[in-house]
Write an enzyme that holds these catalytic residues in place. Structure first.
Site, PDB file in Angstrom:
ATOM      1  N   LYS A   1       0.620  -1.417   0.321  1.00  0.00           N
ATOM      2  CA  LYS A   1      -0.107  -0.026   0.097  1.00  0.00           C
ATOM      3  C   LYS A   1       0.815   1.447  -0.176  1.00  0.00           C
ATOM      4  CE  LYS A   1      -2.321  -2.009   3.957  1.00  0.00           C
ATOM      5  NZ  LYS A   1      -2.471  -3.709   3.201  1.00  0.00           N
TER       6      LYS A   1
ATOM      7  N   GLU B   1      -4.937  -3.925  -7.278  1.00  0.00           N
ATOM      8  CA  GLU B   1      -5.994  -4.465  -6.782  1.00  0.00           C
ATOM      9  C   GLU B   1      -6.028  -4.819  -5.453  1.00  0.00           C
ATOM     10  OE1 GLU B   1      -8.981  -3.777  -6.717  1.00  0.00           O
ATOM     11  OE2 GLU B   1      -8.963  -4.508  -8.909  1.00  0.00           O
TER      12      GLU B   1
ATOM     13  N   VAL C   1      -6.160  -3.088  -1.434  1.00  0.00           N
ATOM     14  CA  VAL C   1      -7.779  -2.305  -1.131  1.00  0.00           C
ATOM     15  C   VAL C   1      -8.256  -3.706   0.086  1.00  0.00           C
ATOM     16  CG1 VAL C   1      -9.234  -1.222  -0.573  1.00  0.00           C
ATOM     17  CG2 VAL C   1      -7.572  -0.448  -1.544  1.00  0.00           C
TER      18      VAL C   1
ATOM     19  N   LEU D   1     -10.620  -8.712  -3.654  1.00  0.00           N
ATOM     20  CA  LEU D   1     -11.741  -8.220  -4.666  1.00  0.00           C
ATOM     21  C   LEU D   1     -11.767  -7.712  -5.118  1.00  0.00           C
ATOM     22  CD1 LEU D   1     -13.824  -7.832  -0.629  1.00  0.00           C
ATOM     23  CD2 LEU D   1     -14.446  -9.856  -2.263  1.00  0.00           C
TER      24      LEU D   1
ATOM     25  N   GLY E   1      -3.388 -16.089  13.956  1.00  0.00           N
ATOM     26  CA  GLY E   1      -2.833 -15.904  12.832  1.00  0.00           C
ATOM     27  C   GLY E   1      -3.649 -14.845  12.195  1.00  0.00           C
TER      28      GLY E   1
ATOM     29  N   GLU F   1      -1.240  -8.827  12.618  1.00  0.00           N
ATOM     30  CA  GLU F   1       0.444  -8.636  11.993  1.00  0.00           C
ATOM     31  C   GLU F   1       0.866  -9.387  13.464  1.00  0.00           C
ATOM     32  OE1 GLU F   1       2.086  -7.793   9.537  1.00  0.00           O
ATOM     33  OE2 GLU F   1      -0.103  -8.015   8.755  1.00  0.00           O
TER      34      GLU F   1
ATOM     35  N   ASP G   1      -3.171   0.927   8.897  1.00  0.00           N
ATOM     36  CA  ASP G   1      -3.124  -0.084   7.843  1.00  0.00           C
ATOM     37  C   ASP G   1      -4.995   0.519   7.446  1.00  0.00           C
ATOM     38  OD1 ASP G   1      -3.286  -1.899   6.138  1.00  0.00           O
ATOM     39  OD2 ASP G   1      -5.165  -3.067   6.538  1.00  0.00           O
TER      40      ASP G   1
ATOM     41  N   LYS H   1      -5.272   2.234   3.222  1.00  0.00           N
ATOM     42  CA  LYS H   1      -6.362   1.623   2.234  1.00  0.00           C
ATOM     43  C   LYS H   1      -7.511   3.078   1.423  1.00  0.00           C
ATOM     44  CE  LYS H   1      -5.961  -2.956   4.064  1.00  0.00           C
ATOM     45  NZ  LYS H   1      -6.632  -4.293   4.254  1.00  0.00           N
TER      46      LYS H   1
END
Length: 841
Positions: A600, A627, A630, A634, A685, A688, A699, A703
């Site tokens: 990102k 793609e 974000v 999707l 998991g 992070e 984060d 996005k």
């Protein structure tokens, strides 16, 4: 195509030196002849592989007075090894040796004559250079006789006559036909073995047809014998769709017209000399090129136009349509582009004629001519070694015009190549030129000059010779003649990197078989080491090879290794979260390297970096797909782009963009305290290694910035209002262990928020909202239980697009938004999009 009448008695087979290099191949040649369909089979043979060069070397040695007996011994050994292998001391072999010894003595006398004068006349050279074909014809003839076959050998010098003083080696057809008819008057054999390459002048002086003469000999005898078909046997499977040295995926062309074959031969297809077809075209005799070493291959059949044109709609696929429009591409290297330029060039009468007369007087061959419609410039290609002679000749011829400034400059170029795409059906097929130049453009190949013949059977472009390999591969794939090949480098073989490598390994063969996509992962690197392969890394064991064979990482060398002329396109997949790597994106994109990434930082970092990336993309040299930055797999960014491109107005985007926080607030409630849910997510998991990276909301903010910038807003991280999910007492400089041990201190605060929402009949969800002004809000909010955000499960993401078109009912995209597998799927999807984009005009 019109074929020869059934009454034809003869079929012609020509065997080149590579088909006669050893005894085993002579036996294979016999088998080929024995399988012939017609009652009479003529075989035109070249010298055994290497013999013509040995004869030429013997002459050079004789001129220098160097051990001519050694030259004779080398020739003797070359032939006697094959004779001994074939005849094992039998009478046919001994007969050959006795005859050859006489020839060697004659040749020795000729070489001694040259030694005495240090000079070899042209006639003497022609006599000497024809020995190789005479010897190979006799070996093949005796081999057939030893097998009880009716065979006879014919020295072509007795029947094939070239007009005197004819530099183009023009055949005297009437005399040759008369002599051949006389010679074959009582012919009752099944096989006729004819020497290729050699002939006589009308005065009876021995001569040759020069290099490639054996192929021409075969066509000449095809004409004289009115053969049903001429076959030329060599060590390749036919005329290839491109030079296999440049395009490993080149394929044999099954059928090709006379015109197409001559175009390809003229522009460098070395398997066929341009003059070979001339003797057989008027009699419409087909010519087939086959491989002595691969009898199963059908080879290439050359004849009249085989192609019946279909409409695009009938043929179905654009790829198949364009594929049938051209037969192949070819190239001529070691050229220089000569450019004559002047604003007043148009006003100089006869200047073009004078230019080419000056070159004719210097015996300079011109291979391509291109003139601007304004007539202000004229450019053409000559052999690179002739560039200075050409320039000097033009400066002399155009001295006055240069002095008076009617002509400004006469320039030469560095080594250049002509790249030509050839096809009979180009004449009525739209889009061929677009595909040709589009493929070159997408491979970042600069075109120096363009030419198209009036016949429209070829389009030619002049390019830098150092780029010819990359250009050939790009155009070949662009016309669906071979797979679209990508040189791929993966940076960051972590969870996501491993997942994409696994998916590529599973699908690689299917993609190549079904879609002609050839993905070559040639480099993998992390922050310390890198693994490289000249061809491709074996993905089923890349991890072991990385441990055993990797070298110290050098990012510049890594990228340079991947971005090579051996591959038309290079793609870097950045699976890191590195800001440092994102800073390289503009440089890589400007070099024509395509980038695919879930990182990102490039699109959400400093706005100046984002602008640099956009400027690099505006150069139209490369593609950039992101793609997965974000929504993992999707289609959020592509959907947003398409809405904007089609004129929709985006009023608001709101969504749950973090799979981690989606999971946490889906599980939070009842006995599941906030700290317990976060710990559970970490153990599974979903977070992070340090959950604070997720709980900070940064984060999600990144996005949201990426989407806002797609909407056209100039926004940075400092402009985003972020409410994090880190409990107040824990926002200090705590170690990870301390943070996790004290996380329960925030449980009551989050429980109070949950109860407040529950009292309103709502649920807590963490998301982001972007309005039409470009304002971005990232926060924990409550939503009614019937809201789409409250219907998501586990770690799903969900995004609502409220637009001018989707005003009453927003467009909703929902699905898994986190995890290595789905993120890798998004990267894989971008890789497919990239390859499809490279295949478009």
């Amino acid at each position: 195509m019109e074929v020869k009448k059934e009454e034809a008695e003869w079929e012609i087979h020509k065997f080149g030196g590579s088909s006669l290099r050893e005894g085993a191949l002579f036996l294979k040649v016999c088998q080929i002849l024995e399988k012939g369909q017609l009652p009479k089979k003529a075989s035109v043979v070249s010298a055994i592989y290497g013999v013509t060069d040995m004869l030429s070397l013997a002459v050079d040695r004789a001129k220098e007075g160097v051990d001519i007996e050694a030259s004779i011994e080398s020739l003797r050994k070359k032939h006697f090894v094959i004779i001994d292998d074939l005849f094992r001391g039998g009478p046919y072999g001994e007969e050959l040796k006795r005859g050859f010894e006489k020839d060697y003595q004659s040749l020795l006398h000729l070489l001694k004559t040259i030694e005495m004068s240090s000079y070899a006349s042209e006639t003497l050279m022609e006599v000497i250079m024809g020995y190789g074909e005479i010897w190979s014809a006799q070996i093949l003839n005796n081999l057939l006789l030893s097998k009880n076959k009716k065979s006879q050998w014919l020295n072509a010098r007795e029947v094939l006559y070239i007009k005197d003083n004819s530099p183009e080696r023009e055949v005297d057809w009437n005399l040759s036909q008369l002599k051949l008819k006389e010679r074959l008057k009582s012919f009752d054999k099944q096989f006729l073995i004819i020497t290729g390459f050699v002939a006589s002048t009308v005065k009876g002086v021995p001569t040759t047809l020069k290099r490639n003469g054996s192929d021409i000999s075969a066509a000449i005898f095809g004409h004289l014998l009115e053969a049903k078909e001429v076959s030329i046997w060599s060590d390749v499977d036919g005329i290839m769709s491109a030079d296999p040295r440049y395009v490993p995926g080149a394929r044999p062309i099954k059928t090709i017209s006379y015109s197409e074959a001559m175009e390809m031969a003229y522009f460098g297809a070395k398997i066929l000399h341009p003059k070979t077809l001339a003797p057989i075209i008027d009699k419409k005799i087909p010519l087939r090129i086959k491989n002595t070493l691969n009898l199963e291959s059908p080879g290439t059949l050359i004849g009249e136009n085989f192609f019946k044109r279909e409409s695009k709609s009938k043929s179905g696929k654009e790829g198949e349509f364009l594929k049938t429009s051209i037969k192949g591409l070819t190239n001529v290297d070691s050229l220089s582009v000569i450019n004559v330029e002047g604003t007043n060039l148009v006003g100089i009468p006869g200047v073009v004629g004078r230019v080419f007369k000056a070159l004719h007087d210097e015996n300079i061959n011109v291979l391509l001519i291109s003139q601007a419609s304004s007539e202000h410039s004229l450019c053409f290609c000559v052999p690179y070694e002739d560039r200075f002679i050409t320039k000097k000749a033009l400066e002399k011829e155009l001295y006055r015009e240069l002095k008076e400034k009617f002509i400004h400059t006469i320039t030469t170029s560095d080594p250049s190549s002509i790249l030509a795409v050839v096809g009979e059906n180009m004449i009525q097929t739209p889009g061929v030129a677009s595909r040709f130049f589009g493929s070159l453009g997408k491979a970042n190949i600069n075109v120096r000059a363009i030419a198209q013949g009036s016949s429209e059977r070829n389009i030619s472009a002049v390019i830098s010779q150092k780029e010819v390999k990359r250009a050939m591969k790009a155009v070949h794939a662009g016309f669906y003649l071979s797979a679209q090949t990508l040189s791929i480098g993966l940076i960051g073989p972590g969870l996501i990197g491993k997942a994409i490598l696994k998916q590529l390994n599973e699908q690689k063969n299917n993609l190549k078989k079904d879609f002609d996509f050839d993905f070559r992962v040639r480099g993998i690197c992390n922050s310390k080491n890198m693994l490289l392969s000249k061809t491709e890394i074996e993905l089923n064991k890349w991890s072991d090879d990385f441990k055993d064979k990797s070298v110290v990482q050098n990012l510049e060398k890594f990228v340079d290794f991947l971005h090579t002329d051996d591959f038309p396109h290079t793609c870097l997949i950045d699976c890191t979260a590195s800001s440092e790597l994102a800073n390289f994106y503009p440089k890589w994109l400007s070099k024509g390297i395509h980038i695919i990434t879930p990182n990102k930082k490039g699109n959400s970092g400093k706005y100046s970096l984002y602008q640099e990336i956009q400027r690099s993309l505006n150069q139209k040299k490369s593609y950039y797909f992101y793609e997965a930055t974000v929504g993992a797999g999707l289609p959020l960014i592509s959907t947003l782009k398409e809405m904007i491109q089609t004129g929709d107005k985006i009023n608001e985007i709101e969504g749950i963009f973090s799979g981690t926080l989606s999971y946490i607030f889906n599980q939070f409630g009842g006995d599941s305290r906030f700290s317990k849910v976060v710990l559970d997510a970490k153990e599974k998991g979903y977070t992070e290694p340090d959950p604070r990276e997720d709980l900070s909301g940064i984060d999600v903010a990144r996005k949201a910035i990426i989407l806002a910038r797609e909407m056209g807003h100039k926004i940075g991280l400092e402009d985003v209002q972020v409410e994090d999910c880190i409990p107040g007492p824990l926002k200090g400089n705590l170690t990870l262990i301390e943070f996790m041990e004290r996380l329960h201190e925030g449980d009551q605060s989050f429980e109070d928020k949950r109860l407040e929402a529950e009292n309103k009949g709502e649920l807590l969800r963490y998301g982001a909202k972007i309005n039409s002004k470009g304002e971005v809000f990232v926060s924990l909010r409550s939503y009614p239980k019937n809201h789409p955000f409250c219907q998501v499960k586990d770690s799903d993401n969900i995004v609502l697009f409220k637009t001018k078109r989707y005003k009453e009912r927003p467009l909703i995209i929902q699905g898994p938004g986190a995890g290595p597998e789905v993120t890798a799927a998004g990267i894989f999807s971008d890789l497919i999009k990239l390859t499809n984009s490279l295949g478009k005009d």
